[in-house]
Scaffold this active site. Structure first.
Site, PDB file in Angstrom:
ATOM      1  N   THR A   1     -98.642 -24.576  13.396  1.00  0.00           N
ATOM      2  CA  THR A   1     -99.709 -24.981  12.465  1.00  0.00           C
ATOM      3  C   THR A   1     -99.593 -24.104  11.219  1.00  0.00           C
ATOM      4  OG1 THR A   1    -101.267 -23.592  13.714  1.00  0.00           O
ATOM      5  CG2 THR A   1    -101.293 -25.949  14.166  1.00  0.00           C
TER       6      THR A   1
ATOM      7  N   LYS B   1     -96.512 -20.662  19.643  1.00  0.00           N
ATOM      8  CA  LYS B   1     -97.088 -20.781  18.311  1.00  0.00           C
ATOM      9  C   LYS B   1     -98.392 -20.018  18.286  1.00  0.00           C
ATOM     10  CE  LYS B   1    -100.015 -23.091  16.883  1.00  0.00           C
ATOM     11  NZ  LYS B   1    -101.487 -22.907  16.553  1.00  0.00           N
TER      12      LYS B   1
ATOM     13  N   THR C   1    -105.885 -19.529  19.324  1.00  0.00           N
ATOM     14  CA  THR C   1    -105.186 -20.780  19.041  1.00  0.00           C
ATOM     15  C   THR C   1    -103.692 -20.538  19.164  1.00  0.00           C
ATOM     16  OG1 THR C   1    -104.884 -22.628  17.548  1.00  0.00           O
ATOM     17  CG2 THR C   1    -105.229 -20.499  16.532  1.00  0.00           C
TER      18      THR C   1
ATOM     19  N   GLU D   1    -101.993 -14.680  10.170  1.00  0.00           N
ATOM     20  CA  GLU D   1    -102.143 -15.341   8.877  1.00  0.00           C
ATOM     21  C   GLU D   1    -102.283 -14.327   7.746  1.00  0.00           C
ATOM     22  OE1 GLU D   1    -104.139 -19.492  10.458  1.00  0.00           O
ATOM     23  OE2 GLU D   1    -105.430 -17.838   9.852  1.00  0.00           O
TER      24      GLU D   1
END
Length: 408
Positions: free
Chosen positions: A158, A184, A195, A281
């Site tokens: 993602t 991931k 996630t 991120e």
């Protein structure tokens, strides 16, 4: 039982298709603008399996379907994964769509539906585009090649900036056994998973019951010891498939090589966990916290997680500021017993604090150390013999930018 490191060999250019009898692939089905978004992982025969799931109360539909599949006979033969859309908080239609994905794969592979696991990742609260899913499942290529593995790794991403894979080789009964993995995860990463999705394959011959126990124990010291932002998602899942193609005697806790197998599985999980933390991120650094001298391993792990999850510690690392006060504060609000006058704190090789007193160190040298891509903080409690580790990343301006516009 400690296993000698030389018994566990990292496989260069290894992947989830390196163990015998596994095939993988990925395709752009149209759920995303242009990147691959549908992956398929297949064993040539039904495999023993184990799985752990998010502890978020809002478990997504694919997790429930996968749990239903595994409950039938503790075997799996294929996993289908889509990115872009999480199929979470989607009610009865979401469940129907997840079961439809399972049915479509069963038809494609000509195997029983309960041998298929389903996973999804992406935006919560949106329905799957089932016309594109159906076409993608019918067309996704899969093979035992490295290219097939790479395509699968790309299809499950993602906000990740890189694919994540690991592969190690061990020996059981003198027979080479390979364990490969793909994962991931980049944001919404916190202990008790987040996630993140991880899929692990091995040609080891191991019972599902023993495999489940091993995965649960290993998850606690690997995937559950990483944090990026303190958020736990709805779709987390780790699945291990063991198809027995190495043809050694069956592995259980009583097997003389059981410790070797567990060490190999842990090596793959820890490698993947670190890659997820490193790819947080907007992150620029992997932060590893090592806690030594604790009364129990649980205490050591809890303190390590508290430090690596502290926003103030994370921003100090990003700013290359050896602010040990933030580390002290993070230790101080854990629920574990700590004697402040016996604690020592190191930033890399530099001793910053000991026995309740600041230590003389070069701020310039410590700041230079914090420019590294891998930063280690070590805390010595001097209260016991137990150790623990946790992994995370720095907190940057880019993290805010990525998540402020995630749906747009």
């Amino acid at each position: 039982m400690k296993v000698k490191e030389q018994l566990i060999q990292k496989v260069d250019n290894g992947s989830i298709t390196s163990p015998k009898g596994f095939l993988a692939g990925g395709i752009h089905a149209g759920l995303r603008y242009s990147k691959k978004d549908l992956g398929l992982l297949v064993s040539t025969k039904p495999a023993s399996c184990a799985a752990v799931y998010t502890q978020n109360h809002f478990q997504a539909a694919p997790l429930k379907v996968t749990q239903d599949s595994i409950a039938k006979e503790q075997k799996l033969q294929a996993i289908v994964v889509n990115s872009a859309i999480a199929n979470a908080c989607t009610g009865e239609k979401g469940m129907q769509d997840a079961y439809t994905m399972r049915k479509l794969v069963a038809k494609r592979l000509q195997i029983d539906e309960h041998l298929i696991a389903v996973a999804s990742t992406g935006v919560i609260g949106e329905f799957l585009k089932m016309d594109k899913i159906e076409k993608g499942i019918a067309e996704v290529p899969y093979s035992a090649t490295l290219e097939g593995a790479h395509a699968f790794e790309e299809a499950i991403l993602t906000t990740d900036t890189v694919t994540k894979s690991a592969c190690y080789q061990i020996e059981i009964d003198g027979v080479p056994v390979v364990i490969g993995g793909a994962a991931k995860g980049s944001g919404m990463i916190h202990p008790n998973m987040a996630t993140m999705l991880s899929f692990i394959t091995t040609d080891a011959n191991v019972s599902s019951e023993s495999l489940q126990q091993a995965l649960k124990e290993i998850t606690d010291v690997t995937f559950n010891q990483i944090t990026v932002d303190g958020d736990t998602s709805t779709n987390d899942m780790v699945i291990v498939l063991a198809n027995g193609e190495a043809h050694h005697s069956i592995l259980t806790e009583e097997h003389p090589d059981w410790a070797v197998f567990k060490a190999g599985l842990q090596a793959v999980c820890e490698d993947l966990a670190k890659q997820i933390a490193r790819d947080g991120e907007g992150a620029t650094k992997l932060v590893e916290v090592v806690v030594e001298g604790a009364k129990t391993t649980t205490d050591a792990q809890a303190i390590a997680k508290q430090i690596v999850g502290s926003s103030l510690v994370k921003t100090a690392v990003y700013g290359e500021d050896a602010n040990w006060g933030r580390i002290v504060a993070a230790i101080g609000y854990t629920q574990t017993e700590v004697k402040p006058d016996e604690v020592a704190i190191y930033m890399g090789p530099y001793l910053l604090f000991r026995d309740g007193t600041p230590q003389l160190f070069s701020e310039e040298a410590a700041s230079t150390y914090l420019q590294n891509k891998h930063v280690t903080i070590t805390v010595v409690l001097n209260g016991g013999e137990a150790k623990g580790k946790a992994w995370g990343c720095d907190l940057t301006y880019e993290y805010v930018k990525i998540n402020a516009s995630y749906r747009t």
